[in-house]
Design a protein around this motif. Structure first.
Motif, mmCIF file in Angstrom:
data_model
loop_
_atom_site.group_PDB
_atom_site.id
_atom_site.type_symbol
_atom_site.label_atom_id
_atom_site.label_comp_id
_atom_site.label_asym_id
_atom_site.label_seq_id
_atom_site.Cartn_x
_atom_site.Cartn_y
_atom_site.Cartn_z
ATOM 1 N N SER A 135 0.830 -1.225 -0.086
ATOM 2 C CA SER A 135 -0.046 0.034 -0.172
ATOM 3 C C SER A 135 0.764 1.296 0.234
ATOM 4 C CB SER A 135 -1.018 0.207 1.261
ATOM 5 O OG SER A 135 -0.225 0.341 2.393
ATOM 6 N N GLY A 136 2.073 1.214 0.533
ATOM 7 C CA GLY A 136 2.947 2.325 0.592
ATOM 8 C C GLY A 136 2.397 3.770 1.317
ATOM 9 N N LEU A 137 1.606 3.238 2.482
ATOM 10 C CA LEU A 137 1.338 4.327 3.311
ATOM 11 C C LEU A 137 2.255 5.070 4.025
ATOM 12 C CD1 LEU A 137 -1.948 2.513 4.894
ATOM 13 C CD2 LEU A 137 -1.907 4.376 3.076
ATOM 14 N N ASP A 138 2.359 6.219 3.937
ATOM 15 C CA ASP A 138 3.345 7.082 4.725
ATOM 16 C C ASP A 138 3.085 6.966 6.200
ATOM 17 O OD1 ASP A 138 1.394 8.958 5.099
ATOM 18 O OD2 ASP A 138 1.824 10.244 3.643
ATOM 19 N N ALA A 139 4.050 7.388 6.920
ATOM 20 C CA ALA A 139 3.900 7.371 8.307
ATOM 21 C C ALA A 139 2.810 8.104 9.133
ATOM 22 C CB ALA A 139 5.175 7.882 9.161
ATOM 23 N N GLY A 140 2.243 9.101 8.444
ATOM 24 C CA GLY A 140 0.978 9.750 8.790
ATOM 25 C C GLY A 140 -0.302 9.056 8.571
ATOM 26 N N ALA A 141 -0.428 8.109 7.655
ATOM 27 C CA ALA A 141 -1.463 7.315 7.292
ATOM 28 C C ALA A 141 -1.515 5.870 7.714
ATOM 29 C CB ALA A 141 -1.743 7.487 5.831
ATOM 30 N N ALA A 142 -0.231 5.362 7.723
ATOM 31 C CA ALA A 142 -0.153 4.041 8.315
ATOM 32 C C ALA A 142 -0.461 3.874 9.762
ATOM 33 C CB ALA A 142 1.288 3.479 7.842
ATOM 34 N N PRO A 143 -0.931 2.443 10.116
ATOM 35 C CA PRO A 143 -1.069 2.274 11.640
ATOM 36 C C PRO A 143 0.315 2.356 12.270
ATOM 37 C CG PRO A 143 -1.919 0.628 10.250
ATOM 38 C CD PRO A 143 -1.288 1.466 9.421
ATOM 39 N N PRO A 144 0.448 2.708 13.502
ATOM 40 C CA PRO A 144 1.740 2.976 14.324
ATOM 41 C C PRO A 144 2.457 1.540 14.153
ATOM 42 C CG PRO A 144 0.052 4.091 15.389
ATOM 43 C CD PRO A 144 -0.574 3.473 14.403
ATOM 44 N N ASP A 145 3.697 1.406 13.761
ATOM 45 C CA ASP A 145 4.505 0.314 13.503
ATOM 46 C C ASP A 145 3.562 -0.887 13.091
ATOM 47 O OD1 ASP A 145 6.289 1.387 15.208
ATOM 48 O OD2 ASP A 145 5.411 1.080 17.108
ATOM 49 N N GLY A 146 2.997 -0.330 11.996
ATOM 50 C CA GLY A 146 2.090 -1.535 11.610
ATOM 51 C C GLY A 146 2.827 -2.683 10.698
ATOM 52 N N LEU A 147 3.793 -2.425 10.182
ATOM 53 C CA LEU A 147 4.856 -3.554 9.608
ATOM 54 C C LEU A 147 5.501 -4.255 10.653
ATOM 55 C CD1 LEU A 147 6.362 -1.582 6.354
ATOM 56 C CD2 LEU A 147 4.610 -3.208 6.122
ATOM 57 N N ALA A 148 5.965 -3.732 11.561
ATOM 58 C CA ALA A 148 6.765 -4.557 12.641
ATOM 59 C C ALA A 148 5.721 -5.224 13.429
ATOM 60 C CB ALA A 148 7.072 -3.538 13.548
ATOM 61 N N ARG A 149 4.305 -4.831 13.466
ATOM 62 C CA ARG A 149 3.341 -5.652 14.261
ATOM 63 C C ARG A 149 2.847 -6.862 13.547
ATOM 64 N NH1 ARG A 149 -1.112 -1.379 15.393
ATOM 65 N NH2 ARG A 149 -2.332 -3.201 16.084
ATOM 66 N N ALA A 150 2.925 -6.541 12.017
ATOM 67 C CA ALA A 150 2.356 -7.847 11.164
ATOM 68 C C ALA A 150 3.694 -8.773 11.298
ATOM 69 C CB ALA A 150 2.026 -7.429 9.883
ATOM 70 N N SER A 151 4.681 -8.347 11.194
ATOM 71 C CA SER A 151 5.722 -9.176 11.169
ATOM 72 C C SER A 151 5.954 -9.948 12.240
ATOM 73 C CB SER A 151 7.313 -8.331 10.918
ATOM 74 O OG SER A 151 7.216 -7.827 9.751
ATOM 75 N N ALA A 152 5.650 -9.395 13.387
ATOM 76 C CA ALA A 152 5.840 -10.053 14.870
ATOM 77 C C ALA A 152 4.772 -11.337 14.822
ATOM 78 C CB ALA A 152 5.833 -9.092 16.090
#
Length: 174
Positions: A135-152
Motif C-alpha cells: 500500500s505504501g502508506l506513509d507514516a502519517g496514514a499507516a497504523p503505528p508500527d504496522g509492518l513491525a506488528r504484522a511481522s511479529a
C-alpha cells in the motif's frame, strides 16, 4: 484467477484483453450486487482486485469500511479493503482499516485447524504484511508500527506450525 492475471499483466505477460475485461466486469457485478456478503471475504478480495486495476469502486469501499467493517470477519479481508482504499487514494481511511486488520490479527488465536476459507493466522499475517507493504502508506496514514506488528505476528504464527498450506505459501511468497 483475476488477481493472478492482474499480477501477470503487471509483469509484462500477455493476457487476452476481452477475457480479462469480462473477468473484471464479473468481479464488479458480484461485489456491488452482493445482497449478503457472508463473512465479507469474497467481496473484499473482489474490491481489492478491482482497485488494483483502477476500476472505480471508491464509493462501495467507503460505505463498506464506514458502515459495515464488522461484516469482514478476517484480518486478510480487512487488509484487502485497506489496500484497495490506498490504491484509490483514500490513504487516511486505508490507515484506519489496516489498523482494524492489525488489531483483529493480533487478537486471533493460533490454531492448527484450517478455517472454512482455508485461512489461518499465518495466512492472515502474511497477507496483512504483504498488503500493508504494497500500500505504501506513509507514516502519517499507516497504523503505528504496522509492518513491525504484522511481522511479529507472522513470526509467532510460523513458529507454531509444522506444515504450511498452499494459501499460506502463496501469501508468504508475496
Amino acid at each position: 484467477l483475476t488477481d493472478f492475471l492482474t499480477r501477470a499483466r503487471e509483469r509484462g505477460f500477455a493476457v487476452p484483453q476481452l477475457g480479462f475485461d469480462n473477468a473484471l466486469d464479473h468481479l464488479r457485478n458480484s461485489a456491488v450486487n452482493a445482497n449478503d456478503p457472508g463473512d465479507g471475504a469474497s467481496v473484499a478480495y473482489a474490491l481489492y482486485v478491482l482497485a488494483r486495476n483502477g476500476r472505480p469502486v471508491i464509493g462501495d469501499l467507503r460505505y463498506l469500511t464506514g458502515a459495515k467493517l464488522d461484516t469482514f470477519k478476517t484480518p486478510m479481508a480487512r487488509a484487502q479493503l485497506g489496500a484497495a482504499l490506498a490504491m484509490l487514494g483514500d490513504r487516511a481511511r486505508a490507515g484506519r482499516v489496516f489498523g482494524a486488520a492489525l488489531t483483529m490479527l493480533e487478537a486471533q488465536p493460533v490454531s492448527l485447524l484450517s478455517r472454512p476459507d482455508y485461512g489461518s493466522k499465518l495466512r492472515d499475517a502474511a497477507a496483512v504484511l504483504a498488503l500493508l507493504a504494497e500500500s505504501g502508506l506513509d507514516a502519517g496514514a499507516a497504523p503505528p508500527d504496522g509492518l513491525a506488528r504484522a511481522s511479529a505476528v507472522l513470526d509467532t504464527a510460523r513458529d507454531a506450525v509444522d506444515y504450511v498450506s498452499t494459501q499460506e505459501n502463496n501469501w508468504l511468497a508475496l
